[in-house]
Enzyme design. Sequence first.
Site, PDB file in Angstrom:
ATOM      1  CB  THR A 171      -0.710   0.096   1.150  1.00 50.40           C
ATOM      2  OG1 THR A 171      -0.082  -0.073   2.380  1.00 50.40           O
ATOM      3  CG2 THR A 171      -2.032  -1.228   1.172  1.00 50.40           C
ATOM      4  CB  THR A 220      -2.317   3.948  -0.761  1.00 49.13           C
ATOM      5  OG1 THR A 220      -2.096   4.520   0.450  1.00 49.13           O
ATOM      6  CG2 THR A 220      -2.264   2.881  -1.021  1.00 49.13           C
TER       7      THR A 220
END
Length: 264
Positions: free
Chosen positions: A208, A211
């Site tokens: 992630t 993000t």
Amino acid sequence: MSTVAKAMTIAGSDSGGGAGIQADLKTFHQLGVYGTSAITAVTAQNTLGVAGVYPLPTEAVTQQIREVLRDIGADAAKTGMLFDAAIIRAVAEEVRAFRLEKLVVDPVMVAKGGAKLLLDEAIEALKTHLLPLAEVVTPNLPEAECLTGMTIRTPADMREGAKAIHALGARHVLMKGGHLDGDEIVDMLYDGQAFYEMAHSRIQTRHTHGTGCTFSAALTAELAKGRPLVEAVERANRFIVQAIATAPQIGGGHGPTNHWAAIE
């Protein structure tokens, strides 16, 4: 005159390519927008963490913005890592000078590994000089806590935090709910009067990195193309969900999302 939509990112460089201007420019390109940049700082990092942060001189940031905007222009712009108060004030001055109305402020403060990307003394400058110029500000919950001084642990807290940030001058506040527990993530867009909520299932992955940068870049790209804000937010949300779901599994730590994600 060119009819291609143009978007500018004013942010730091991520040598690992997952966040910062690298993520922004890749996202702009994927969404059909011509991207330009002004680099505020250079970081030495990979998926395992940030090894070094090297801010540029304020005048270098200012000159990059001026040279791009006076020739190429921008239909929308975003800010990411700004690092210190002097850079924030300089960016705000150029935003006002060039009348950049579609400004997305991603209040980047801390890297996923914990490295500070915004000095503590710069938070007040962000609140005072930049947020009042924002069409939309996109904090995650730790960033919202820093901006408001509140503890945010529930959806009700998110709503109160959004109201507090809106009071600082941003025209819209998009509170990202990924830091709350649960299998469903709910993001909230607040316009000063009403909330618009978007929900999606949580994707279980460590990949992630970037993000926030990627989402705000997608939002900026959609605004540059002339989409209304709610539609632009919806499309950016769909893009980041797909980018996380199809992450390319790069690196031994928090890897990047998939900047080739498709939403249509």
